[in-house]
Each structure stands twice: as C-alpha cells, then as structure tokens.
Design a protein around this motif. Structure first.
Motif, PDB file in Angstrom:
ATOM      1  N   ILE A  66       0.836  -1.204   0.000  1.00 46.15           N
ATOM      2  CA  ILE A  66       0.000   0.000   0.000  1.00 46.15           C
ATOM      3  C   ILE A  66       0.869   1.252   0.000  1.00 46.15           C
ATOM      4  O   ILE A  66       0.541   2.257  -0.627  1.00 46.15           O
ATOM      5  N   GLY A  67       1.996   1.188   0.698  1.00 49.16           N
ATOM      6  CA  GLY A  67       2.877   2.345   0.788  1.00 49.16           C
ATOM      7  C   GLY A  67       3.802   2.535  -0.398  1.00 49.16           C
ATOM      8  O   GLY A  67       4.589   3.491  -0.423  1.00 49.16           O
ATOM      9  N   VAL A  68       3.749   1.647  -1.404  1.00 41.65           N
ATOM     10  CA  VAL A  68       4.577   1.812  -2.604  1.00 41.65           C
ATOM     11  C   VAL A  68       4.115   3.059  -3.346  1.00 41.65           C
ATOM     12  O   VAL A  68       2.931   3.223  -3.638  1.00 41.65           O
ATOM     13  N   GLU A  69       5.046   3.936  -3.679  1.00 41.44           N
ATOM     14  CA  GLU A  69       4.688   5.220  -4.293  1.00 41.44           C
ATOM     15  C   GLU A  69       4.158   5.083  -5.717  1.00 41.44           C
ATOM     16  O   GLU A  69       3.283   5.829  -6.140  1.00 41.44           O
ATOM     17  N   CYS A  70       4.704   4.142  -6.467  1.00 39.40           N
ATOM     18  CA  CYS A  70       4.425   4.061  -7.897  1.00 39.40           C
ATOM     19  C   CYS A  70       3.197   3.201  -8.191  1.00 39.40           C
ATOM     20  O   CYS A  70       3.196   1.986  -7.944  1.00 39.40           O
ATOM     21  N   ASP A  71       2.168   3.816  -8.762  1.00 38.16           N
ATOM     22  CA  ASP A  71       0.960   3.082  -9.144  1.00 38.16           C
ATOM     23  C   ASP A  71       1.277   1.995 -10.169  1.00 38.16           C
ATOM     24  O   ASP A  71       0.712   0.903 -10.136  1.00 38.16           O
ATOM     25  N   ARG A  72       2.179   2.313 -11.070  1.00 45.80           N
ATOM     26  CA  ARG A  72       2.522   1.362 -12.140  1.00 45.80           C
ATOM     27  C   ARG A  72       3.177   0.101 -11.571  1.00 45.80           C
ATOM     28  O   ARG A  72       2.886  -1.016 -12.022  1.00 45.80           O
ATOM     29  N   ALA A  73       4.045   0.268 -10.591  1.00 41.58           N
ATOM     30  CA  ALA A  73       4.701  -0.892  -9.974  1.00 41.58           C
ATOM     31  C   ALA A  73       3.669  -1.795  -9.306  1.00 41.58           C
ATOM     32  O   ALA A  73       3.752  -3.030  -9.399  1.00 41.58           O
ATOM     33  N   ILE A  74       2.701  -1.201  -8.622  1.00 43.11           N
ATOM     34  CA  ILE A  74       1.648  -1.986  -7.982  1.00 43.11           C
ATOM     35  C   ILE A  74       0.826  -2.721  -9.034  1.00 43.11           C
ATOM     36  O   ILE A  74       0.513  -3.909  -8.890  1.00 43.11           O
ATOM     37  N   ARG A  92      15.242   5.810 -16.455  1.00 41.44           N
ATOM     38  CA  ARG A  92      15.536   4.444 -16.013  1.00 41.44           C
ATOM     39  C   ARG A  92      16.422   4.415 -14.782  1.00 41.44           C
ATOM     40  O   ARG A  92      16.273   3.533 -13.921  1.00 41.44           O
ATOM     41  N   ASP A  93      17.336   5.343 -14.645  1.00 43.50           N
ATOM     42  CA  ASP A  93      18.281   5.296 -13.526  1.00 43.50           C
ATOM     43  C   ASP A  93      17.819   6.122 -12.330  1.00 43.50           C
ATOM     44  O   ASP A  93      18.611   6.449 -11.451  1.00 43.50           O
ATOM     45  N   ASP A  94      16.545   6.486 -12.302  1.00 39.36           N
ATOM     46  CA  ASP A  94      15.996   7.192 -11.151  1.00 39.36           C
ATOM     47  C   ASP A  94      16.208   6.330  -9.908  1.00 39.36           C
ATOM     48  O   ASP A  94      15.877   5.139  -9.904  1.00 39.36           O
ATOM     49  N   PHE A  95      16.735   6.917  -8.841  1.00 45.79           N
ATOM     50  CA  PHE A  95      17.053   6.131  -7.649  1.00 45.79           C
ATOM     51  C   PHE A  95      15.813   5.491  -7.033  1.00 45.79           C
ATOM     52  O   PHE A  95      15.894   4.448  -6.370  1.00 45.79           O
ATOM     53  N   PHE A 115      15.460  -0.469  -6.982  1.00 45.01           N
ATOM     54  CA  PHE A 115      15.201  -1.797  -6.419  1.00 45.01           C
ATOM     55  C   PHE A 115      13.802  -2.309  -6.770  1.00 45.01           C
ATOM     56  O   PHE A 115      13.294  -3.219  -6.127  1.00 45.01           O
ATOM     57  N   CYS A 116      13.200  -1.718  -7.783  1.00 49.03           N
ATOM     58  CA  CYS A 116      11.857  -2.131  -8.190  1.00 49.03           C
ATOM     59  C   CYS A 116      11.929  -3.443  -8.968  1.00 49.03           C
ATOM     60  O   CYS A 116      12.628  -3.528  -9.987  1.00 49.03           O
ATOM     61  N   ARG A 117      11.200  -4.449  -8.523  1.00 50.35           N
ATOM     62  CA  ARG A 117      11.207  -5.751  -9.186  1.00 50.35           C
ATOM     63  C   ARG A 117      10.517  -5.708 -10.545  1.00 50.35           C
ATOM     64  O   ARG A 117      10.677  -6.613 -11.355  1.00 50.35           O
TER      65      ARG A 117
END
Length: 309
Positions: free
Chosen positions: A36-44, A210-213, A217-219
């Motif tokens: 829930i706390g993941v910032e990126c909607d796309r990653a979720i 792509r190299d945004d910090f 570590f995004c899977r």
C-alpha cells in the motif's frame, strides 16, 4: 600462482540446499498490504498483473523471513510478560473485492497506556539507521510504508488504535508507539488500490528515467521499461478482468468463465497481451477472425501476438 578459491564446507552446502529444497517462488494472490505504501501506481499494477517473474526464495531470504517471524513472537511475548492479553495472530484483512489482503501480527488488550482499549499490534525489526529514524520522528515520518499498512488493518477491522513495536537488529533497543486510526488517510489508500486494480492498462511511471534512484530496487523495472517481455498468462491478457466479488476472483471474456489461480498462471492459446504492456512496440494491425495483433518491435522486427508458434 593464483590463490586457491575458498572452499565452502560440505555441511554448509547441505544446509543451503536443504533450505532451498522446495524451490519456493513467492507471488501474492492480490495486492499485499505491505505494498500500500509503494509510491508508484505502475509498480503496484504490474505486480498485481504478475508481469515479472516470481520472486525466488533463496536460502538467505528464507532465513530472513524466519528471523522476522521469530522477532515478531519475541515482541508479542514482551507484551504478555507485562500482563497484556494478546490474540488474533495472523487474522486476515481484506478489501477491494478481496484483492487487497494482509494478516495482522496480533490484537492486544490491557496495555498500560490504555487498559480497556483494543489495539492492533504491528511488529517490526530494522537495522540501526531505520530504527533511529523511526524512534526520532515516529513511524508516520520515519517509516511511512509501515504506517500505510497498519492504517489499512485498522480500517478493515474497525479498530482505531495500533500498537507499533520495533526492535533494533544491531543492539536490541526497542521503540513502542501508539498510533491512532486516520480514516481519511486509510480510505484514500484503499480507494487508490481499488482504482489501480480496476485499471485495464498500466498507469504512468513514477520515475521519469531508467536510472531514477526511486526505481533502483523495483522488481518490475525490467518489464516496466521494456527490457524484458511480460509473462504470458491470464493476468497479462486483454481478455481477463479482476472481479469485485470479495473472493479475489478473475473473469475471462474470451471463454466466458471465472478463472482459478491455476488457470490464471497457465494461460491459454488465446492469450493476447494487453497492448500497452509491450513497451516500445508499435501496433500495426489486428485480426478479429484470427485473434492476432501485429506489432513492430523496438528493434524493427514484426511480432504477431496470438499467432500459433
């Protein structure tokens, strides 16, 4: 002469092999509460659609998980030691049609600060850097991911206090904190996850490059940026839709049937990728009769999705 490589003891190799004997891979049925706390909607969204390969549980990861379970029980035992009643370990919390899911660490009654008030208990351990930040700033600022998770638990269970317990992995220091339920925050987070779940296509990226910090570590990064193809199964297929049936169900429009978890993983010959999951691919044509979509790949090759291989 080159130095001889260090030999791994046979017993250690056997232990490592034993821990990995099951060859476990981990994948959530839906959106785990910890995301829930993941910032990126796309990653979720990509994780929910199982776009990337499952996480392999190595022998080291298995031991990390086991250590977390051991520490959780140690922290709950501290409450029991001072007369607090603890129950409800691993009680389930569900929302968003059953797709948003989690398990609490426990419930507590008899805390000295509020003896008659029931609390959800959240147990964590952390390395010193994180522990000190949480101890100084509180969990809401120091570890917002944890804050978001237990707010969902309170929201789902109808309990308006959480007892947050964190131990320091370095020196065994302890941080305990009572946190109130924030209805507006929790409701927004649940609504956000429901919106993501119901999106037919992936939302935009949080990272602009792509190299945004933030994405280091995004899977989901390799699939997100088109470096690898998404996995081909029901959840990446344009025919499938998540159901709001409170059972985390999925439906296939192509075959007009609900999909079991096994069927979702297996997919079928009629699979067609959700077009926007194929990053960098240009759609050229589609055939309803042949059930194919033709693309030009980023390298210029022609790819016919749905064609018999």
């Amino acid at each position: 002469m080159a130095p001889l490589p260090k030999v791994t003891p046979s017993t250690l190799r056997a232990v490592q092999a034993g821990l990995e004997a099951n060859g476990d891979e981990w994948e959530s049925v839906g959106v785990p509460a910890g995301d829930i706390g993941v910032e990126c909607d796309r990653a979720i969204w990509l994780a929910f659609r199982r776009a990337s390969v499952p996480e392999v549980i190595t022998w080291k990861k298995r031991r990390i998980f086991e250590r977390g379970n051991i520490e959780e029980e140690r922290l709950l035992d501290l409450l029991r030691m001072v007369g607090v009643t603890v129950w409800g370990e691993q009680d389930r919390v569900r929302a968003c049609g059953g797709h948003l899911r989690g398990k609490i660490d426990g419930r507590a009654l008899g805390l000295l600060e509020a003896p008659t008030k029931e609390h959800v208990v959240e147990c964590k351990s952390a390395k010193q850097e994180i522990f000190r930040k949480v101890a100084k700033e509180g969990v809401r600022k120091g570890k917002p991911e944890h804050f978001a998770t237990f707010q969902f638990y309170m929201h789902g269970l109808g309990i308006d206090r959480v007892y947050y317990m964190m131990s320091n992995k370095n020196d065994e220091d302890l941080h305990f904190e009572r946190v109130p339920y924030d209805f507006e925050f929790a409701a927004r987070q649940v609504a956000r996850i429901e919106r993501i779940i119901n999106m037919p296509e992936p939302p935009s990226r949080l990272c602009s490059k792509r190299d945004d910090f933030r994405g280091m570590f995004c899977r989901q990064a390799a699939v997100c940026w088109g470096e690898t193809m998404p996995r081909a199964h029901c959840r990446s297929c344009l025919h499938s839709t998540p159901l709001m049936d409170n059972n985390a169900g999925w439906d296939c429009a192509r075959h007009s049937k609900p999909l079991s978890l096994t069927e979702q993983d297996q997919g079928c010959p009629a699979h067609l990728f959700i077009p926007s999951m194929l990053v960098g691919y240009e759609q050229l044509d589609c055939s309803e009769e042949e059930e194919t979509i033709t693309y030009r790949s980023p390298t210029g090759d022609i790819y016919v999705d749905g064609a018999t291989q």
